[in-house]
Design an enzyme around this catalytic site. Sequence first.
Site, mmCIF file in Angstrom:
data_model
loop_
_atom_site.group_PDB
_atom_site.id
_atom_site.type_symbol
_atom_site.label_atom_id
_atom_site.label_comp_id
_atom_site.label_asym_id
_atom_site.label_seq_id
_atom_site.Cartn_x
_atom_site.Cartn_y
_atom_site.Cartn_z
ATOM 1 N N ARG A 38 0.840 -1.192 0.000
ATOM 2 C CA ARG A 38 0.000 0.000 0.000
ATOM 3 C C ARG A 38 0.879 1.246 0.000
ATOM 4 O O ARG A 38 1.666 1.469 0.909
ATOM 5 C CB ARG A 38 -0.912 0.013 1.231
ATOM 6 C CG ARG A 38 -1.854 1.216 1.219
ATOM 7 C CD ARG A 38 -3.022 1.025 2.139
ATOM 8 N NE ARG A 38 -2.696 1.261 3.539
ATOM 9 C CZ ARG A 38 -3.495 0.962 4.552
ATOM 10 N NH1 ARG A 38 -4.654 0.388 4.331
ATOM 11 N NH2 ARG A 38 -3.142 1.228 5.781
ATOM 12 N N SER A 107 -12.650 -2.971 -0.442
ATOM 13 C CA SER A 107 -12.918 -2.496 0.917
ATOM 14 C C SER A 107 -14.402 -2.219 1.080
ATOM 15 O O SER A 107 -15.034 -1.645 0.195
ATOM 16 C CB SER A 107 -12.162 -1.189 1.185
ATOM 17 O OG SER A 107 -10.773 -1.417 1.127
ATOM 18 N N LYS A 136 -4.775 4.916 9.048
ATOM 19 C CA LYS A 136 -5.627 5.583 8.068
ATOM 20 C C LYS A 136 -6.472 6.618 8.789
ATOM 21 O O LYS A 136 -7.434 6.275 9.487
ATOM 22 C CB LYS A 136 -6.547 4.542 7.408
ATOM 23 C CG LYS A 136 -6.218 4.279 5.960
ATOM 24 C CD LYS A 136 -7.192 3.302 5.360
ATOM 25 C CE LYS A 136 -7.598 3.763 3.977
ATOM 26 N NZ LYS A 136 -8.601 2.944 3.367
#
Length: 205
Positions: A38, A107, A136
Site C-alpha cells: 500500500r 474495501s 488511516k
Amino acid sequence: MNHDMTLYLVTEESVPLNSLLKVVSQAIQGGVTIVQLREKNSSGKKFYEKAKALKKLLDSYDIPLIINDRIDIAIAINAAGVHIGQTDLPLEIVKRMVPKQFIIGVSAGTLEEAKNAERDGATYIGVGSVFPTGTKGDAKLLPHGVLEEITKAVSIPVVAIGGIALANVDTLQHTGIAGVAVVSAIMKANKPTLVAEKFLEKIKQ
C-alpha cells in the site's frame, strides 16, 4: 482458486525498501500468508520499483502479492491481484482490465457495500475499521455487530482490518472472518517473526 487470507500483511509506506523487504521476509517466516503493498503518496515509478522488488521476494516464498489501488502497477509486475476502495474505479471495470485469475479485493464498511462487492465479482472483502487505527486517518469505525452481519450475508472471504493488534485480535474469534489484515503491529515490531507467530496462535485458538 482459494488463497489463504489468515494473516494478511499490509505494508507501511514510510518504511524504506531495504527495511521493508527485511520485515516482510521475517513476517512470512512467522506465518504471514498474503501481502498487500500500500503506497498512497509514492510516484508511479517509485511504487513500481518497490512492487517489483517485493514481488521477487514473495515469489521466492510462494506468497501472493496484492497491490493497493494501482491496477496498472499490479498488471505491470504480474502481481497476484489488486485491492480497491469504494472511491476507486468500479469493480466491473477493474475486472475487464485485469487477467482472469487476478485476486480482486474490495474495501467495505457497510453490509450494502459488501453485498455489492460480492455481486460484482470481488474475490474477497476487506472490512473495517474494526478497531480505532492510526494508519488511516479517515477510517470510520465499524458499528458493533456489522462485521458478523457481513460474514453471514456473503459467501466470499471477509478479512477484518483496522487497528488489529495482539491485544485485541482474540475478540474477532467466532465472527466468521477468513483472516485479519495487520499493518503497524507487524511492520513496526522489533521481532516481526515472533509477532506473526503470536497472531497465528491467537487466530487459530
